[in-house]
Design an enzyme around this catalytic site. Structure first.
Site, PDB file in Angstrom:
ATOM      1  N   HIS A 160       0.819  -1.223   0.000  1.00 40.89           N
ATOM      2  CA  HIS A 160       0.000   0.000   0.000  1.00 40.89           C
ATOM      3  C   HIS A 160       0.848   1.266   0.000  1.00 40.89           C
ATOM      4  CE1 HIS A 160      -3.677  -2.198   0.349  1.00 40.89           C
ATOM      5  NE2 HIS A 160      -3.380  -2.699   1.528  1.00 40.89           N
ATOM      6  N   ASP A 196      -3.002 -10.414  -2.616  1.00 39.21           N
ATOM      7  CA  ASP A 196      -3.576  -9.936  -1.362  1.00 39.21           C
ATOM      8  C   ASP A 196      -5.042  -9.551  -1.573  1.00 39.21           C
ATOM      9  OD1 ASP A 196      -2.313  -8.625   1.427  1.00 39.21           O
ATOM     10  OD2 ASP A 196      -4.124  -7.619   0.734  1.00 39.21           O
ATOM     11  N   HIS A 198      -6.544  -6.959  -0.510  1.00 38.74           N
ATOM     12  CA  HIS A 198      -6.640  -5.516  -0.761  1.00 38.74           C
ATOM     13  C   HIS A 198      -5.734  -5.114  -1.920  1.00 38.74           C
ATOM     14  CE1 HIS A 198      -7.675  -6.136   3.533  1.00 38.74           C
ATOM     15  NE2 HIS A 198      -8.651  -5.305   3.233  1.00 38.74           N
ATOM     16  N   ASP A 285      -5.014 -12.718   3.289  1.00 37.27           N
ATOM     17  CA  ASP A 285      -6.251 -12.206   3.876  1.00 37.27           C
ATOM     18  C   ASP A 285      -7.464 -12.500   2.995  1.00 37.27           C
ATOM     19  OD1 ASP A 285      -5.062 -10.498   2.069  1.00 37.27           O
ATOM     20  OD2 ASP A 285      -5.305  -8.683   3.269  1.00 37.27           O
TER      21      ASP A 285
END
Length: 343
Positions: A160, A196, A198, A285
């Site tokens: 991120h 991932d 996200h 995740d």
């Protein structure tokens, strides 16, 4: 497969974040990496080695110099004001405000260099950031040296983090650093495959205008999921990078059937690109019981991910990203690596 791991990550602990309108203990906690390390040891994945020391030169190839300087000074600046809680931002230079002048106050700098309140600072945060960065580069040197694959057990994660901002528990973008390092070491093309839950907004931002790095993301639809403001399917690159960014957003509740189909599409794109090396941003995740995510992958699905990536037949660097159902994170993350090795 060799794993690079540093206990220095433990110094980034006891931090808080804002979630659901409440200040809560950080979901990105030290036990995450410890579960993964323990599982790698338990299954005999391979040697677990410490990282080597590196200067920040490789970080400065993908991050702005003033931003990296800020990361190293943030906690000291915060503590100098007499505060010893987690350093978190409270104001951001949104549309209509100025972002062309670097402020002086630590409170302003925290917002100037962040996208959210999910990447706080504690006394040991910078040490952990450096060790995570060195972990990624050390694993990259193994792949460059002839290893078919290596695993960088990075904590804190990185995908991120953009060229000049932190957020989502991320500070230095380890996957982007490694991709650029491979190019600087002679690779002609590198692919980053981010699995991932996200979207890896930072990796996309860093390489969006370039054709020497293909970025593929399989992730929760940003219409309903963090990071919300990047990750849509129509984001395909800009300028020289047009056509070299592929986003595969999926809705809440996605299970292996549709997620596996997206992985297949992403891997086909990587194969067509024909890179010299693949960097996998390995987040787990996507697990059905992850506390902050909404896909429905099961533990049995993770070896399938590794097996499909192995079919690319390319040197591969795995870089640890997210995964917050801590009791299962070790089995799931290492399951990907076992699947890659055909166990």
């Amino acid at each position: 497969m060799k794993t690079i791991y540093s206990p220095t990550h433990l110094r980034h602990a006891g931090h808080w974040e804002v979630a659901g309108g409440t200040l809560v203990p950080g979901f990105e906690k030290p036990i995450r990496a410890e579960y993964v390390r323990s599982r790698a040891e338990a299954v005999g994945l391979g040697p677990i080695l410490p990282p080597s020391s590196f200067t920040l030169d490789a970080a400065l190839r993908v991050h702005a110099a003033d931003y990296v300087e800020f990361l190293g000074k943030a906690w000291d600046m915060w503590a100098a004001t007499g505060r010893h809680t987690t350093a978190l931002p409270m104001t951001w230079p949104v549309k209509g405000l100025r972002n062309d002048r670097r402020p002086e106050s630590i409170d302003a700098l925290l917002g100037f260099y962040s996208l959210d309140a999910g990447a706080g600072f504690q006394a040991g945060t910078w040490d952990a950031i450096r060790s995570s960065y060195e972990t990624a580069l050390t694993a990259a040197t193994l792949v460059k040296g002839g290893e078919r694959a290596a695993f960088a057990l990075c904590r804190p994660p990185g995908h991120h983090a953009g060229s000049a901002f932190c957020g989502g528990y991320c500070y230095i973008n380890n996957a982007a650093v490694a991709a650029q390092w491979f190019l600087d070491q002679g690779a002609g093309r590198v692919a980053v495959l981010d699995v991932d839950y996200h979207h890896g907004n930072g990796t996309q931002e860093i390489f969006y205008g370039r054709s020497d790095v293909l970025v593929v993301n399989i992730h929760g639809d940003p219409a309903t999921e963090y990071p919300f403001f990047l990750g849509y399917a129509d984001e395909t690159g800009a300028g020289a990078g047009e056509g070299f960014n592929l986003n595969l957003p999926l809705p809440w509740g996605t299970d292996w059937t549709d997620w596996g189909a997206a992985l297949e599409a992403g891997c086909r794109r990587v194969a067509d690109y024909a890179p010299d090396v693949v960097v996998v941003s390995l987040g787990v995740d996507t697990f059905e019981r992850d506390p902050i995510s909404h896909f429905r992958l099961t533990t049995a699905d993770y070896p399938k991910i590794g097996a499909r990536i192995e079919k690319l037949g390319l040197p591969t660097l795995f870089v640890m990203e997210g995964g917050y159902a801590v009791e299962e994170i070790g089995v799931n993350a290492v399951g990907v690596l076992e699947g890659f090795e055909g166990r």
